[in-house]
Design an enzyme around this catalytic site. Structure first.
Site, mmCIF file in Angstrom:
data_model
loop_
_atom_site.group_PDB
_atom_site.id
_atom_site.type_symbol
_atom_site.label_atom_id
_atom_site.label_comp_id
_atom_site.label_asym_id
_atom_site.label_seq_id
_atom_site.Cartn_x
_atom_site.Cartn_y
_atom_site.Cartn_z
ATOM 1 N N ASP A 57 -46.583 -65.344 2.890
ATOM 2 C CA ASP A 57 -47.693 -64.000 3.883
ATOM 3 C C ASP A 57 -47.515 -62.907 2.136
ATOM 4 O OD1 ASP A 57 -47.152 -64.489 5.963
ATOM 5 O OD2 ASP A 57 -45.443 -62.743 6.893
ATOM 6 N N THR A 58 -46.768 -63.376 1.442
ATOM 7 C CA THR A 58 -47.122 -62.154 0.547
ATOM 8 C C THR A 58 -48.681 -63.534 -1.201
ATOM 9 O OG1 THR A 58 -44.936 -63.715 -0.883
ATOM 10 C CG2 THR A 58 -44.881 -61.564 0.157
#
Length: 437
Positions: A232-233
């Site tokens: 998610d990053t």
């Protein structure tokens, strides 16, 4: 101070430039604990248990293997990230290591069961108890094992996801840090329905406890949470997690002992149109000193993680892709010590590993077929036969498999898919022999 210690110290002090503008979720990295061996309330439950794994089964090239999986990053992206560049000098960089397919979950399942069984998405599946896994192979030789999952709420957790307070930004809404799709072990009923085995599906607080108590097992699978693994990053965000968690442990003999192999890899690449090559690094004190800072261009895949432990501990095999020599080469420095002969695959014969929604199998509704019997005539890298669990139909070979059925076209799904909202382990009905779909 040795040159190696100086390098590790330099890595610890290295600052990573976090490119949050490119992140799927704009988060600021924050340590979830005071250190990798300090328990934290950010992991929901503290650990008051420990394993009792003090017996060591000697391996031919290593006595412990720790796999650390990150997420969804192209090889070039990871290889050009400062921390990854620096830490590569401490190990062997595998430049031709490939994930198997897309999306994430099939790769995790394949690394445990030697096949992804046609799966092409991240839905909630379970695999019947007559299907063997690497756990069966390890236990047959007495080799201890465990998985450690960051932000999993408790030991043996079976749920699809788990949402917890945002420890980095407490003012924000809770975040779904844990995803079962990144934890291949409980997807197999032979593990999830066995209380002794579920006790080995452990949390990061459990990891801290096991290290402090000197009871780390010999085969370990580590999954960071969904922000720390870069899912998610960004890769730089994951690098900060590595600087916090992995790098200090490289200098800790309780984890990185004299004969420890640490494999840092990714589940899949980000660019699906390209070959599914992922940055993979062999670290740890089991790596020969003269090979540190070198590269290895042998064709490997996630199946190689199974064949490598087979060769190392002279294990039996699963009779699946772990015995397919084209995709299951043993890591070269291990093959050299064990006498295993790898296969040199010509560049124009390398399989494409970026498949999506094309394979048939029991874990797809689009091209459903039953679970096939393993190849009982195969010999794996351990030089021994195929291990079977009770209830497998040995007559259901690939040659006798019925034609694939498109269940989705008739609004049905594979019987091995579950609803994450309603499932519990008690709702899984074990199959027995021919009763298995």
């Amino acid at each position: 101070m040795s040159a190696r210690t100086k390098l590790l110290s330099a890595i610890l002090l290295t600052s990573c430039y976090v490119r949050l503008a490119a992140a799927a979720v704009a988060q600021v990295w924050a340590p979830p604990s005071a250190g990798p061996l300090v328990q934290s309330s950010n992991y929901t439950s503290f650990s008051n248990t420990t394993l009792r794994d003090t017996r060591v089964v000697p391996g031919r090239a290593f006595d412990r293997i720790i796999q650390v999986w990150l997420e969804n990053t192209d090889f070039a992206t990871a290889a050009s990230t400062p921390l990854f560049e620096q830490i590569a000098q401490e190990g062997i960089l595998f430049t031709n290591f490939n994930a198997l397919t897309h999306t994430s979950e099939p790769n995790y399942v394949a690394a445990i069961g030697g096949d992804f069984f046609g799966m092409f998405n991240d839905n909630m599946y379970h695999v019947p108890p007559n299907i063997t896994t690497v756990v069966d192979l390890l236990e047959e030789r007495g080799v201890s094992w465990a998985t450690y999952q960051e932000n999993m709420p408790n030991t043996g957790f079976y749920g699809f996801t788990f949402t917890a307070p945002d420890y980095a930004t407490p003012s924000e809404a809770p975040y779904t840090y844990y995803w079962r799709k990144h934890n291949g072990l409980p997807i197999f009923d032979a593990i999830a329905q066995d209380p002794e085995r579920t006790a080995r599906i452990r949390t990061f607080n459990d990891f801290a406890n096991d290290v402090v108590n000197g009871t780390l097992p010999q085969w370990i699978f580590v999954t960071p949470n969904i922000v720390n693994d870069a899912h998610d990053t960004t890769i730089d965000f994951a690098a900060q997690w590595m600087q916090y968690w992995l790098v200090p442990l490289l200098a800790d003999s309780r984890v990185n002992g004299e004969n420890t192999l640490i494999l840092l890899t990714f589940d899949e690449n980000e660019t699906h149109a390209e070959q599914n090559t992922v940055f993979t690094l062999a670290l740890g004190n089991a790596v020969p000193s003269h090979l540190k800072g070198t590269t290895d261009d042998t064709l490997y895949t996630h199946y190689s993680t199974i064949s490598t432990v087979e060769a190392n501990w002279e294990l039996m095999s699963l009779g699946r892709q772990d015995t397919n020599p084209t995709v299951s080469n043993v890591f070269s420095f291990v093959a050299e010590k064990t006498g295993h002969q790898n296969v040199q695959v010509p560049a124009d014969e390398v399989p494409m590993f970026n498949l999506t929604n094309v394979a048939s199998g029991p874990l797809t509704s689009n091209n459903f077929v039953p679970f096939a019997a393993p190849n009982i005539f195969a010999r794996g890298a351990g030089g021994r036969g195929v291990l079977l669990r009770p209830g497998i139909d040995l007559l259901l070979t690939p040659e006798r498999m019925p034609a694939p059925v498109n269940l989705a076209a008739i609004n049905q799904s594979t019987p091995w898919q579950m609803s994450p909202e309603t499932v519990s382990v008690k709702q899984i009905i074990p199959c027995d022999g021919n009763a298995c779909p």
